[in-house]
Each structure stands twice: as structure tokens, then as C-alpha cells.
Design an enzyme around this catalytic site. Structure first.
Site, short mmCIF file in Angstrom:
data_model
loop_
_atom_site.label_atom_id
_atom_site.label_comp_id
_atom_site.label_asym_id
_atom_site.label_seq_id
_atom_site.Cartn_x
_atom_site.Cartn_y
_atom_site.Cartn_z
NE ARG A 1 54.36 -66.76 83.37
CZ ARG A 1 53.62 -66.99 84.42
NH1 ARG A 1 54.19 -67.38 85.54
NH2 ARG A 1 52.30 -66.86 84.38
CG ASP B 1 54.57 -70.15 76.51
OD1 ASP B 1 53.57 -69.46 76.25
OD2 ASP B 1 54.85 -70.54 77.66
CB THR C 1 54.19 -75.24 75.34
OG1 THR C 1 54.14 -73.90 75.84
CG2 THR C 1 55.47 -75.39 74.54
NE ARG D 1 50.49 -75.04 85.15
CZ ARG D 1 51.03 -74.78 83.96
NH1 ARG D 1 52.23 -75.25 83.66
NH2 ARG D 1 50.40 -74.05 83.08
CG ASP E 1 60.21 -75.21 79.81
OD1 ASP E 1 59.02 -75.21 80.21
OD2 ASP E 1 60.99 -74.27 80.02
CG ASP F 1 58.86 -72.10 76.05
OD1 ASP F 1 58.31 -73.12 75.60
OD2 ASP F 1 58.77 -71.77 77.25
N GLY G 1 50.39 -76.64 80.78
CA GLY G 1 49.26 -75.91 80.21
C GLY G 1 48.73 -76.63 78.98
#
Ligand code: ATP
Length: 328
Positions: A177, A133, A131, A77, A108, A135, A16
Site C-alpha cells: 500500500r 513489501d 516483509t 501485531r 518498518d 519498503d 506480517g
């Protein structure tokens, strides 16, 4: 590689898009050129690496992009790259283009891809955490997270006006998510009443907790930030539950979606991307390989891919207490 040949560093963005990726591309390109390397931009992530979509980048090519969201290299992707055949083609591109080291900016999944390539072929790979996120384990922040967080807070401030004017409960769905950093911290920053995050999903019924804390007893409107969840339906699911289990409340849902990704990067993300981009070239010159360059306690650190990808980044549980205490 012969010593007379110019050494090229390849750079790509994958997964993303995130605001600040362009600032990272600029930093890697300029720092590489400053230190005597050539730079080749690989377009459309691993898809473009397989297809050979490569072009040399000059310092001028990265002028005026530090303030722009998205990625000038485009991103994708790639199903093909998850296969050994795909990675073989990707490696052949690197050899053909005289690229001896690859810098991958992504989440990741993208770093897992870099790790797979480095395990199969003698390619030096360095990752940058890109990213929204946040994460990735081993870095306090990822490129794009701060900008997305600020965008969410601006949106929730606007939604608050409607929520209070109409006496409503709003479930606002945000990205993340598998990680609740965006939801938890945007809830604190916007003064929301609760956050429903994946880290807590298995432990408790977060809706019930929110209701049992007495929502609307002292307030005439509520905002609950919900991490997206394709599994259970996210904000829609919770709104539906309130309608069924607690009829009488007026409920609305707002899914922020892709507007969280774009826009001009925050100053924090521009500085982070610049530091990590320079850090990536330093890592290469120090002989590092298969590491992600991250930030920890305001210092640039190297985190082995295996750690950055495998370990779940823990969410500081004290953030949950802060939100709960302040939302009475
Ligand atoms: P975001 O956090 O924005 O989702 P991401 O980097 O995690 O970014 P992914 O879609 O998970 O996004 O991964 C990007 C690409 O990396 C995939 O399309 C695929 O080509 C490659 N990739 C992911 N996992 C692996 C893997 N285990 N082995 C090889 N390649 C992988």
C-alpha cells in the site's frame, strides 16, 4: 549480567509473515549457537514478549524449516507494545529470561518497536528486514520480497490466459500500500501493460496515462497491476472508473490477497535470510546495536534503525520507463 551466566539472544518475528522468516530464524539460531550463545525463541512477536511466551531453541528445533513459508515462532501485531507500559512488561520478560540482546525480524513497524524499546531500556536490538513489501530503506531487498514477487508473476501468467481468450482488461491487485516494488516489478516480469503504484499516485492520473498510451490499440487484452490502496479502493476503484469513463470495455478484477505471502521461499530469499541471520550475530559480536542488517550491492550492511524506518526507500523511476517502453 554475571560473567558465569550463559548469554542468551532472543529472537522474534513480528508484523506480517514473509517467506524466508524461518530461514532467518534457523540462521540466527545456528550462528548464535556456533559462536557460543544460547538462543531463546519468543512466540507471537511483541505480544508473546509481553506475555512471556519464551522457549530455548536448539539446533534441532530449526531443522527442516529452511524450505517452509510463514514463521515457526508465529507472528502478531501488538497494540500493547506501542505503549510504555507494554514495553516495560516486555523488558521485564527479557530480564527474567536472561536475554541480553534481541533480534527482531519484521517490517518498518516492527523495527520502530525495537527502536522504542532500545531507547527506553538498555537492550541491544538488531533488526532483520522481513516483509514482502521491500519498503525498508538501506537494504536492496527484504526477506520475503523475492518469493512474493515470483508468486505474483505465476498468478499473472495464469490470468493472462483468460485475459487474452476473452479480450478483457484485468486489474490485478497486489500488496504494497505504501510501496510499489511488488506492483512495478511484477508488471515488468509478467509483461503487464501498466502498473499503478503509490509512488506515482500523487503525480498523475495513472489510469488516464495508461489509456492515453493507447491501450488495446495494438493489443486485444490488457493487464494492469495495481498496488492495494485502502484509501482509494485499489483495483476495484480503477475497474469502476473504466466502466464509467470508458464504457464498452470488458473489465475484470483479481485481488491476489494473502496467497502472496505464503509458500516455500525462493532460493534467493533462503540465501538472503541465511546471510542476514549470520550477519546479525556478527553485528552483535562487533558491538553493534540498534541497527538493521541489510544487503547492499551484494554486501551485508548495517543500517541504523532511525534511517531504515524514517527514510522512504526510493523506487528506481527508470523501472517505470522500462515498463512503458515495453508495453506498446
Ligand atoms: P509489515 O511490513 O508486514 O506490515 P510491520 O513490522 O511493518 O510488518 P506493523 O504492524 O506496522 O508491521 O508493526 C508490527 C508491530 O510493531 C506492531 O503491532 C506494534 O506492536 C509494533 N510497533 C509498530 N510501530 C511501533 C512504534 N512506533 N512504537 C512501538 N511499537 C511499534
Amino acid at each position: 549480567m554475571e560473567t558465569t551466566e550463559k548469554k542468551y539472544i532472543g529472537i522474534l518475528t513480528s508484523g506480517g509473515d514473509a517467506s524466508g522468516m524461518n530461514a532467518a530464524i534457523r540462521a540466527v539460531t545456528r550462528s548464535a549457537i556456533y559462536n557460543g550463545f544460547g538462543v531463546k525463541g519468543i512466540y507471537r512477536g511483541y505480544e508473546g514478549l509481553i506475555a512471556g511466551e519464551v522457549r530455548e531453541l536448539t539446533t534441532q528445533d530449526v531443522s527442516g524449516i529452511i524450505c517452509r513459508g510463514g514463521t515457526i515462532l508465529k507472528t502478531a501485531r501488538s497494540e500493547a507494545f506501542t505503549t510504555p507500559e507494554g514495553r516495560k512488561k516486555a523488558y521485564e520478560t527479557l530480564v527474567r529470561e536472561h536475554i541480553s540482546a534481541l533480534i527482531v525480524i519484521g517490517g518498518d513497524g516492527s523495527l520502530a518497536g525495537a527502536r522504542a524499546l532500545a531507547e527506553e531500556y538498555d537492550v541491544v536490538c538488531i533488526g532483520l528486514p522481513g516483509t514482502i513489501d521491500n519498503d525498508l530503506y538501506g537494504t536492496d531487498s527484504t526477506i520475503g520480497y523475492d518469493t512474493a514477487l515470483n508468486t505474483i508473476v505465476q498468478c499473472v501468467d495464469k490470468i493472462r490466459d483468460t485475459a487474452t481468450s476473452h479480450d478483457r482488461i484485468f486489474f490485478v491487485e497486489v500488496m504494497g500500500r505504501d510501496a510499489g516494488f511488488l506492483a512495478q516489478n511484477s508488471a515488468i516480469a509478467s509483461g503487464a501493460e501498466a502498473a499503478i503504484i503509490p509512488e506515482d499516485r500523487t503525480d498523475a492520473d495513472q489510469l488516464e496515462q495508461f489509456i492515453s498510451r493507447g491501450f488495446r490499440k495494438t493489443k486485444n487484452s490488457s493487464i494492469v497491476i495495481v498496488s492495494e490502496s485502502p484509501k482509494d479502493g485499489g483495483a476495484m476503484h480503477y475497474a469502476e472508473r473504466v466502466r464509467k469513463e470508458y464504457p464498452g470495455y470488458e473489465v475484470r478484477v483479481s485481488i491476489l490477497g494473502h496467497l502472496q505471502r505464503g509458500g516455500a521461499p525462493s532460493a534467493y530469499d533462503r540465501i538472503l535470510a541465511s546471510r542476514l541471520g549470520v550477519g546479525a550475530i556478527e553485528a552483535l559480536m562487533e558491538g553493534q546495536r540498534n541497527v538493521m542488517v541489510g544487503i547492499h550491492n551484494d554486501e551485508v550492511v548495517y543500517v541504523p534503525f532511525v534511517q531504515a524506518i524514517k527514510d522512504d526507500k526510493p523506487l528506481d523511476k527508470s523501472l517505470i520507463r522500462v515498463l512503458n517502453e515495453l508495453s506498446i
